[in-house]
Design a protein around this motif. Structure first.
Motif, PDB file in Angstrom:
ATOM      1  N   ALA A 198      44.110 -26.530  35.972  1.00  0.00           N
ATOM      2  CA  ALA A 198      42.651 -26.699  35.903  1.00  0.00           C
ATOM      3  C   ALA A 198      41.963 -25.442  35.389  1.00  0.00           C
ATOM      4  CB  ALA A 198      42.105 -27.062  37.289  1.00  0.00           C
ATOM      5  N   TRP A 199      42.686 -24.310  35.354  1.00  0.00           N
ATOM      6  CA  TRP A 199      42.093 -23.039  34.936  1.00  0.00           C
ATOM      7  C   TRP A 199      42.396 -22.704  33.478  1.00  0.00           C
ATOM      8  CZ3 TRP A 199      38.760 -21.135  38.397  1.00  0.00           C
ATOM      9  CH2 TRP A 199      38.919 -21.493  39.732  1.00  0.00           C
ATOM     10  N   GLN A 200      42.922 -23.664  32.733  1.00  0.00           N
ATOM     11  CA  GLN A 200      43.140 -23.424  31.309  1.00  0.00           C
ATOM     12  C   GLN A 200      41.799 -23.290  30.592  1.00  0.00           C
ATOM     13  OE1 GLN A 200      45.646 -26.699  30.173  1.00  0.00           O
ATOM     14  NE2 GLN A 200      47.509 -25.717  30.952  1.00  0.00           N
ATOM     15  N   SER A 201      41.802 -22.540  29.518  1.00  0.00           N
ATOM     16  CA  SER A 201      40.537 -22.159  28.875  1.00  0.00           C
ATOM     17  C   SER A 201      39.730 -23.355  28.376  1.00  0.00           C
ATOM     18  CB  SER A 201      40.817 -21.210  27.706  1.00  0.00           C
ATOM     19  OG  SER A 201      41.750 -21.797  26.806  1.00  0.00           O
ATOM     20  N   ASP A 202      40.393 -24.476  28.071  1.00  0.00           N
ATOM     21  CA  ASP A 202      39.667 -25.647  27.578  1.00  0.00           C
ATOM     22  C   ASP A 202      39.323 -26.624  28.701  1.00  0.00           C
ATOM     23  OD1 ASP A 202      42.248 -26.403  28.126  1.00  0.00           O
ATOM     24  OD2 ASP A 202      42.493 -27.665  26.347  1.00  0.00           O
ATOM     25  N   SER A 203      39.461 -26.199  29.938  1.00  0.00           N
ATOM     26  CA  SER A 203      39.203 -27.084  31.069  1.00  0.00           C
ATOM     27  C   SER A 203      37.704 -27.271  31.290  1.00  0.00           C
ATOM     28  CB  SER A 203      39.840 -26.503  32.339  1.00  0.00           C
ATOM     29  OG  SER A 203      39.452 -27.239  33.479  1.00  0.00           O
ATOM     30  N   PRO A 204      37.270 -28.487  31.638  1.00  0.00           N
ATOM     31  CA  PRO A 204      35.850 -28.713  31.963  1.00  0.00           C
ATOM     32  C   PRO A 204      35.413 -27.998  33.232  1.00  0.00           C
ATOM     33  CG  PRO A 204      37.149 -30.694  32.418  1.00  0.00           C
ATOM     34  CD  PRO A 204      38.054 -29.735  31.701  1.00  0.00           C
ATOM     35  N   LEU A 205      36.352 -27.435  33.982  1.00  0.00           N
ATOM     36  CA  LEU A 205      36.002 -26.726  35.212  1.00  0.00           C
ATOM     37  C   LEU A 205      35.067 -25.555  34.928  1.00  0.00           C
ATOM     38  CD1 LEU A 205      36.369 -26.013  38.227  1.00  0.00           C
ATOM     39  CD2 LEU A 205      38.451 -24.777  37.567  1.00  0.00           C
ATOM     40  N   PHE A 206      35.329 -24.801  33.878  1.00  0.00           N
ATOM     41  CA  PHE A 206      34.524 -23.611  33.600  1.00  0.00           C
ATOM     42  C   PHE A 206      33.091 -23.978  33.219  1.00  0.00           C
ATOM     43  CE2 PHE A 206      38.847 -22.023  33.037  1.00  0.00           C
ATOM     44  CZ  PHE A 206      38.802 -20.871  33.805  1.00  0.00           C
ATOM     45  N   GLU A 207      32.927 -25.074  32.510  1.00  0.00           N
ATOM     46  CA  GLU A 207      31.573 -25.519  32.184  1.00  0.00           C
ATOM     47  C   GLU A 207      30.837 -25.959  33.445  1.00  0.00           C
ATOM     48  OE1 GLU A 207      28.206 -26.259  30.078  1.00  0.00           O
ATOM     49  OE2 GLU A 207      30.032 -25.228  29.414  1.00  0.00           O
ATOM     50  N   LEU A 208      31.562 -26.575  34.369  1.00  0.00           N
ATOM     51  CA  LEU A 208      30.962 -27.003  35.629  1.00  0.00           C
ATOM     52  C   LEU A 208      30.541 -25.793  36.464  1.00  0.00           C
ATOM     53  CD1 LEU A 208      30.459 -29.821  36.835  1.00  0.00           C
ATOM     54  CD2 LEU A 208      32.575 -29.587  38.113  1.00  0.00           C
ATOM     55  N   ILE A 209      31.375 -24.753  36.483  1.00  0.00           N
ATOM     56  CA  ILE A 209      31.026 -23.531  37.208  1.00  0.00           C
ATOM     57  C   ILE A 209      29.812 -22.865  36.574  1.00  0.00           C
ATOM     58  CG2 ILE A 209      31.820 -21.229  37.833  1.00  0.00           C
ATOM     59  CD1 ILE A 209      34.645 -22.314  38.004  1.00  0.00           C
ATOM     60  N   LYS A 210      29.786 -22.834  35.257  1.00  0.00           N
ATOM     61  CA  LYS A 210      28.661 -22.229  34.548  1.00  0.00           C
ATOM     62  C   LYS A 210      27.359 -22.947  34.862  1.00  0.00           C
ATOM     63  CE  LYS A 210      27.050 -21.113  29.881  1.00  0.00           C
ATOM     64  NZ  LYS A 210      27.376 -21.217  28.429  1.00  0.00           N
TER      65      LYS A 210
END
Length: 405
Positions: A55-67
């Motif tokens: 889930a921590w890969q650079s293209d994961s939607p997780l980072f956009e959700l955190i942002k």
């Protein structure tokens, strides 16, 4: 055994994001009661792999959700309040709750005088809470091997570990949860003057379940460059968190993060499971051992079905008792064969009625033809054993009686 078709091969084939798959795993397991224990364990392992790295890969939607969460709540606010870690989670959410977020599933009531804060994403809240559970369990397991005489340091290491995941989450991009864990342990031991080498940490880490050498041998340093975890600590982790780590050298360290509430796995269902190919036979976990034991001690409190099946006044489990049973059955077989050879033919035996010990004939029970196949089989086995014993007694009487003309 790892193969080319092992997870996460399937998500690459269907071009799925690991974080999106994570959202439906728990709901799928709960909605499908016929999953075997092995399948549930496999899906749980897949969920852990997603939380620790995929889930921590650079293209994961997780980072956009955190942002989005940071922009909505403000940069000064944490993704989750500290008290959130100690609250037990209600596993009553569905896959729709996790996709149609933000949701009110984790919102709390506040007085009218206080301004309402925007609701957080349910999927992000639950994900972070599960990551904290997994992270603390891994850390506690590793610390028990390396720091048995410094248990007070575990809470400091967890605080640094937790703060890094919470506020420096960019360090997790294209990296592994365990890499941050090992660096946090080394950093705290360094400022506390505990002689713990990275080589020792790695050696103990290899003894943990579900670990891979790639985790400490191949760590992202910067774009396109990978090296060992020691190089990552010196060039990336320590440079990024130097100020935070040095705070723990003081006798007044930062406020410690709360220890996460570790719940029972939501995948361990208490619902009765039907035995495959069974005749209406179900297995259900024992809910109250004390009450069940009380009923065993008092046959009067049992239901009729329990009185039929339970064995009162006996206990199995020792090898000696099983050996005695086997010896008795072998002796019965030998006497039966010897009696057959010495007599022209055994006397006909009547088919005995299978009576349960402590049960009257006037209790109104239906004949065995109405019982389940399991009880009929049990009755046949007991009746066979009784016939063997009676045959043994009859043969002994025939051999000892004088011949009569």
């Amino acid at each position: 055994m790892e193969t080319d078709l092992s997870f996460p091969w399937i998500i690459r084939i269907f071009d799925l994001k690991a974080f999106d798959l994570y959202k439906v795993i728990e709901s799928f397991i709960k909605a499908e009661p016929n999953l075997t224990r092995e399948m549930i364990k496999h899906l749980e392992c897949c969920e852990h792999r997603i939380m620790e790295s995929l889930a921590w890969q650079s293209d994961s939607p997780l980072f956009e959700l955190i942002k989005q969460s940071k922009e909505r709540d403000g940069q000064a606010d944490q993704l989750e309040p500290a008290s959130y870690l100690t609250q037990p989670t209600q596993h009553n959410h569905t896959a729709a709750d996790l996709y149609l977020s933000p949701s009110s599933a984790y919102s709390t009531a506040v007085p009218d005088s206080q301004p309402q804060r925007p609701q957080k994403s349910t999927s992000l809240s639950l994900f972070y809470k599960k990551v904290y559970w997994l992270a603390y369990i891994r850390l506690n397991n590793l610390a028990s091997r390396l720091l048995p005489d410094h248990s007070d340091l575990v809470h400091l290491i967890w605080t640094l570990f937790h703060d890094t995941l919470q506020n420096e989450y960019e360090l997790m991009k294209d990296r592994h949860l365990d890499q941050i864990m090992m660096c946090s342990m080394y950093g705290i031991c360094k400022v506390k003057n505990i002689d713990l080498k990275f080589k020792t940490i790695v050696a103990a880490y290899k003894g943990l379940p579900n670990t891979n050498q790639e985790t400490f041998k191949c760590v992202l340093i910067r774009e396109g460059r990978y090296d060992s975890i020691i190089v990552f600590y010196n060039l990336v982790f320590m440079q990024k968190l130097k100020t935070n780590i040095l705070q723990y050298a003081s006798n007044r360290p930062p406020t410690l993060s709360p220890i996460p509430h570790i719940p029972q796995s939501p995948y361990k269902s208490n619902s009765p499971l039907r035995v495959p190919a069974g005749n209406n036979i179900y297995i259900s976990p024992l809910k109250s051992p004390s009450k069940f034991s009380e009923r065993l001690l008092s046959p009067n409190k049992m239901t009729p079905g329990s009185r039929i099946l339970v064995s009162i006044g006996e206990s199995f489990g020792t090898a000696e008792k099983f050996q005695k049973i086997n010896q008795m059955m072998c002796n019965s077989d030998r006497h039966l064969k010897r009696g057959s050879e010495m007599s022209a033919g055994p006397k006909p035996l009547k088919r005995l009625r299978f009576d349960i010990e402590g049960q009257d004939e006037a209790d109104g029970r239906e004949p065995l033809s109405g019982e389940s196949k399991f009880q009929q089989k049990l009755a046949e086995m007991t009746s066979t054993r009784t016939r063997i014993q009676n045959q043994k007694l009859n043969n002994g009487a025939d051999m000892s009686a004088p011949d009569q003309k």
